[in-house]
Enzyme design. Sequence first.
Site, PDB file in Angstrom:
ATOM      1  N   GLY A  10      -7.590   0.970  -1.515  1.00 51.66           N
ATOM      2  CA  GLY A  10      -7.493   2.409  -1.772  1.00 51.66           C
ATOM      3  C   GLY A  10      -8.741   2.940  -2.467  1.00 51.66           C
ATOM      4  O   GLY A  10      -9.695   2.198  -2.724  1.00 51.66           O
ATOM      5  N   MET A  11      -8.704   4.231  -2.768  1.00 57.86           N
ATOM      6  CA  MET A  11      -9.870   4.914  -3.337  1.00 57.86           C
ATOM      7  C   MET A  11     -10.262   4.319  -4.699  1.00 57.86           C
ATOM      8  O   MET A  11     -11.416   3.975  -4.927  1.00 57.86           O
ATOM      9  CB  MET A  11      -9.515   6.400  -3.491  1.00 57.86           C
ATOM     10  CG  MET A  11     -10.682   7.291  -3.299  1.00 57.86           C
ATOM     11  SD  MET A  11     -10.276   9.003  -2.922  1.00 57.86           S
ATOM     12  CE  MET A  11      -8.895   9.438  -3.903  1.00 57.86           C
ATOM     13  N   ASP A  36       2.238  -6.906  -1.027  1.00 60.76           N
ATOM     14  CA  ASP A  36       3.054  -5.696  -1.046  1.00 60.76           C
ATOM     15  C   ASP A  36       3.783  -5.700  -2.394  1.00 60.76           C
ATOM     16  O   ASP A  36       4.588  -6.608  -2.654  1.00 60.76           O
ATOM     17  CB  ASP A  36       4.046  -5.750   0.132  1.00 60.76           C
ATOM     18  CG  ASP A  36       4.920  -4.516   0.200  1.00 60.76           C
ATOM     19  OD1 ASP A  36       5.158  -3.889  -0.868  1.00 60.76           O
ATOM     20  OD2 ASP A  36       5.380  -4.179   1.294  1.00 60.76           O
ATOM     21  N   TYR A  61       2.155   5.103  -3.850  1.00 62.77           N
ATOM     22  CA  TYR A  61       2.525   6.047  -2.791  1.00 62.77           C
ATOM     23  C   TYR A  61       1.892   7.363  -3.206  1.00 62.77           C
ATOM     24  O   TYR A  61       2.296   7.971  -4.213  1.00 62.77           O
ATOM     25  CB  TYR A  61       4.051   6.169  -2.705  1.00 62.77           C
ATOM     26  CG  TYR A  61       4.515   7.071  -1.590  1.00 62.77           C
ATOM     27  CD1 TYR A  61       4.895   6.541  -0.354  1.00 62.77           C
ATOM     28  CD2 TYR A  61       4.554   8.452  -1.748  1.00 62.77           C
ATOM     29  CE1 TYR A  61       5.305   7.371   0.683  1.00 62.77           C
ATOM     30  CE2 TYR A  61       4.959   9.284  -0.713  1.00 62.77           C
ATOM     31  CZ  TYR A  61       5.339   8.738   0.498  1.00 62.77           C
ATOM     32  OH  TYR A  61       5.751   9.561   1.524  1.00 62.77           O
ATOM     33  N   THR A  62       0.859   7.801  -2.494  1.00 68.02           N
ATOM     34  CA  THR A  62       0.035   8.918  -2.989  1.00 68.02           C
ATOM     35  C   THR A  62       0.128  10.173  -2.114  1.00 68.02           C
ATOM     36  O   THR A  62      -0.611  11.124  -2.344  1.00 68.02           O
ATOM     37  CB  THR A  62      -1.446   8.480  -3.101  1.00 68.02           C
ATOM     38  OG1 THR A  62      -1.864   7.964  -1.835  1.00 68.02           O
ATOM     39  CG2 THR A  62      -1.623   7.404  -4.160  1.00 68.02           C
ATOM     40  N   TYR A 125       6.810  13.295  -6.216  1.00 70.12           N
ATOM     41  CA  TYR A 125       5.700  12.386  -6.540  1.00 70.12           C
ATOM     42  C   TYR A 125       5.548  12.260  -8.055  1.00 70.12           C
ATOM     43  O   TYR A 125       5.456  11.154  -8.597  1.00 70.12           O
ATOM     44  CB  TYR A 125       4.407  12.913  -5.900  1.00 70.12           C
ATOM     45  CG  TYR A 125       3.144  12.224  -6.389  1.00 70.12           C
ATOM     46  CD1 TYR A 125       2.805  10.954  -5.930  1.00 70.12           C
ATOM     47  CD2 TYR A 125       2.294  12.852  -7.300  1.00 70.12           C
ATOM     48  CE1 TYR A 125       1.644  10.319  -6.384  1.00 70.12           C
ATOM     49  CE2 TYR A 125       1.133  12.230  -7.751  1.00 70.12           C
ATOM     50  CZ  TYR A 125       0.815  10.957  -7.288  1.00 70.12           C
ATOM     51  OH  TYR A 125      -0.329  10.342  -7.740  1.00 70.12           O
ATOM     52  N   LYS A 129       5.954   8.986 -10.500  1.00 74.81           N
ATOM     53  CA  LYS A 129       4.901   8.499 -11.401  1.00 74.81           C
ATOM     54  C   LYS A 129       5.460   8.338 -12.820  1.00 74.81           C
ATOM     55  O   LYS A 129       5.062   7.422 -13.548  1.00 74.81           O
ATOM     56  CB  LYS A 129       3.689   9.446 -11.399  1.00 74.81           C
ATOM     57  CG  LYS A 129       2.944   9.534 -10.081  1.00 74.81           C
ATOM     58  CD  LYS A 129       2.424   8.196  -9.569  1.00 74.81           C
ATOM     59  CE  LYS A 129       1.287   7.623 -10.390  1.00 74.81           C
ATOM     60  NZ  LYS A 129       0.819   6.327  -9.828  1.00 74.81           N
TER      61      LYS A 129
HETATM   62  N1  LIG Z   1      -5.679  10.674  -5.581  1.00 75.90           N
HETATM   63  C1  LIG Z   1      -5.550  11.388  -6.708  1.00 75.90           C
HETATM   64  O1  LIG Z   1      -6.018  12.551  -6.819  1.00 75.90           O
HETATM   65  C2  LIG Z   1      -4.839  10.788  -7.898  1.00 75.90           C
HETATM   66  C3  LIG Z   1      -4.757  11.543  -9.079  1.00 75.90           C
HETATM   67  C4  LIG Z   1      -4.142  10.976 -10.196  1.00 75.90           C
HETATM   68  C5  LIG Z   1      -3.625   9.691 -10.140  1.00 75.90           C
HETATM   69  N2  LIG Z   1      -3.694   8.986  -8.964  1.00 75.90           N
HETATM   70  C6  LIG Z   1      -3.128   7.626  -8.938  1.00 75.90           C
HETATM   71  O2  LIG Z   1      -4.193   6.684  -8.779  1.00 75.90           O
HETATM   72  C7  LIG Z   1      -3.687   5.498  -8.146  1.00 75.90           C
HETATM   73  C8  LIG Z   1      -4.617   5.124  -7.002  1.00 75.90           C
HETATM   74  O3  LIG Z   1      -4.607   6.201  -6.080  1.00 75.90           O
HETATM   75  P1  LIG Z   1      -5.699   6.387  -4.941  1.00 75.90           P
HETATM   76  O4  LIG Z   1      -6.118   7.798  -4.962  1.00 75.90           O
HETATM   77  O5  LIG Z   1      -6.687   5.279  -4.982  1.00 75.90           O
HETATM   78  O6  LIG Z   1      -4.720   6.222  -3.692  1.00 75.90           O
HETATM   79  P2  LIG Z   1      -4.937   5.577  -2.267  1.00 75.90           P
HETATM   80  O7  LIG Z   1      -6.362   5.728  -1.834  1.00 75.90           O
HETATM   81  O8  LIG Z   1      -3.827   6.109  -1.442  1.00 75.90           O
HETATM   82  O9  LIG Z   1      -4.694   4.028  -2.580  1.00 75.90           O
HETATM   83  C9  LIG Z   1      -3.425   3.504  -2.816  1.00 75.90           C
HETATM   84  C10 LIG Z   1      -3.390   2.145  -2.158  1.00 75.90           C
HETATM   85  O10 LIG Z   1      -2.114   1.568  -2.401  1.00 75.90           O
HETATM   86  C11 LIG Z   1      -1.718   0.935  -1.214  1.00 75.90           C
HETATM   87  N3  LIG Z   1      -0.259   0.744  -1.176  1.00 75.90           N
HETATM   88  C12 LIG Z   1       0.712   1.608  -0.800  1.00 75.90           C
HETATM   89  N4  LIG Z   1       1.917   1.010  -0.870  1.00 75.90           N
HETATM   90  C13 LIG Z   1       1.695  -0.262  -1.308  1.00 75.90           C
HETATM   91  C14 LIG Z   1       2.542  -1.370  -1.560  1.00 75.90           C
HETATM   92  N5  LIG Z   1       3.868  -1.304  -1.372  1.00 75.90           N
HETATM   93  N6  LIG Z   1       1.977  -2.527  -1.985  1.00 75.90           N
HETATM   94  C15 LIG Z   1       0.645  -2.628  -2.157  1.00 75.90           C
HETATM   95  N7  LIG Z   1      -0.211  -1.611  -1.919  1.00 75.90           N
HETATM   96  C16 LIG Z   1       0.314  -0.445  -1.503  1.00 75.90           C
HETATM   97  C17 LIG Z   1      -2.175   1.859  -0.122  1.00 75.90           C
HETATM   98  O11 LIG Z   1      -2.196   1.199   1.125  1.00 75.90           O
HETATM   99  P3  LIG Z   1      -1.864   2.057   2.474  1.00 75.90           P
HETATM  100  O12 LIG Z   1      -2.860   3.176   2.491  1.00 75.90           O
HETATM  101  O13 LIG Z   1      -2.050   1.035   3.547  1.00 75.90           O
HETATM  102  O14 LIG Z   1      -0.458   2.537   2.325  1.00 75.90           O
HETATM  103  C18 LIG Z   1      -3.570   2.210  -0.637  1.00 75.90           C
HETATM  104  O15 LIG Z   1      -4.530   1.257  -0.222  1.00 75.90           O
HETATM  105  C19 LIG Z   1      -2.253   5.829  -7.726  1.00 75.90           C
HETATM  106  O16 LIG Z   1      -1.380   5.307  -8.690  1.00 75.90           O
HETATM  107  C20 LIG Z   1      -2.198   7.349  -7.795  1.00 75.90           C
HETATM  108  O17 LIG Z   1      -0.898   7.814  -8.050  1.00 75.90           O
HETATM  109  C21 LIG Z   1      -4.301   9.496  -7.855  1.00 75.90           C
END
Ligand SMILES: NC(=O)c1ccc[n+]([C@@H]2O[C@H](COP(=O)([O-])OP(=O)(O)OC[C@H]3O[C@@H](n4cnc5c(N)ncnc54)[C@H](OP(=O)(O)O)[C@@H]3O)[C@@H](O)[C@H]2O)c1
Length: 278
Positions: A10-11, A36, A61-62, A125, A129
Amino acid sequence: MKWLITGAAGMVGSDLRDALTMRGEDVVALTKSDLDITDSRRVNAMIGEEKPSVVVNCAGYTRVDEAESNEGLANAINGSSVELLAQAAKGVGALLVHISSDFVFDGRKHSPYEINDITAALSAYGRSKLLGEIAATHAERHVILRTSWLFGHNGPNFVDAIRKQIHKGTNPLRVVNDQRGRPTYTPHLAEAIIRIANLDAHGMIHYADEPECTWYDFACAIVEELGAEVTVKPVSTEDFPRPATRPAYSVLSTERYERLTGVRPESWREGLREYLSN
Ligand SMILES: NC(=O)c1ccc[n+]([C@@H]2O[C@H](COP(=O)([O-])OP(=O)(O)OC[C@H]3O[C@@H](n4cnc5c(N)ncnc54)[C@H](OP(=O)(O)O)[C@@H]3O)[C@@H](O)[C@H]2O)c1
């Protein structure tokens, strides 16, 4: 120190993996297909075998809008799985760093959200969280790191969405000007995670880049950095109805982060320049 990262494709996860690898750290970076996090047997086996000193949970789950109709799945990934990670981390004495979100707040404040402010999520969501935050506290050693408005190379984000609109020829761009927050470049967040874990800090911490702005301000900066000949028109949230309600104000106070590390947060504008130049 041995690091174990979940959600490593992920990001956040991929930038953290790269930052640690560049430093020559011992890293086990696990994508969803490697681990997983909803699979309790695999979570226990992996953490039990690897015995990391730090587990950073970047999996989640984002999909904020889709969570409204998939709350069970969002809760399983963002809530119950964190309990599994917390118990497994506790079993090997590891620090659990769990990433949470500004969406745990209702956005009714007019000054930055402090770490102890009352949470009241407006969306499925956000509620998922919050479940994760509670679960993370069950690890004996834990950090809950709230952050906001992420952009980076390995996931869909606002900067890309604006860039795509410009390439499609959309003009003017209509962008909401009544939601305030702090955009954050994921390589900056990765550095903050490493700094916090190295300090062996515990508890709730907020990290977000500086300064606060609206999505409209952010879009204007993107257009400016791209040198695009496009008009950006401010609109209100009501003009863009979406399934999930967003907090109108979700500026995070990073005061505790600054006090613990002695470092000010990075500038998202500099992050934006770096992002667009790669
Ligand atoms: N994006 C934002 O603006 C933001 C803001 C505040 C906080 N956050 C938090 O930051 C964290 C990282 O977010 P991100 O932006 O990097 O999100 P992301 O790019 O969607 O990365 C999340 C990763 O988790 C994987 N994933 C989903 N279900 C999974 C499971 N059951 N087991 C293992 N891996 C799983 C996804 O794989 P798939 O893609 O294959 O499902 C993806 O690679 C999250 O906790 C999010 O809530 C994000």
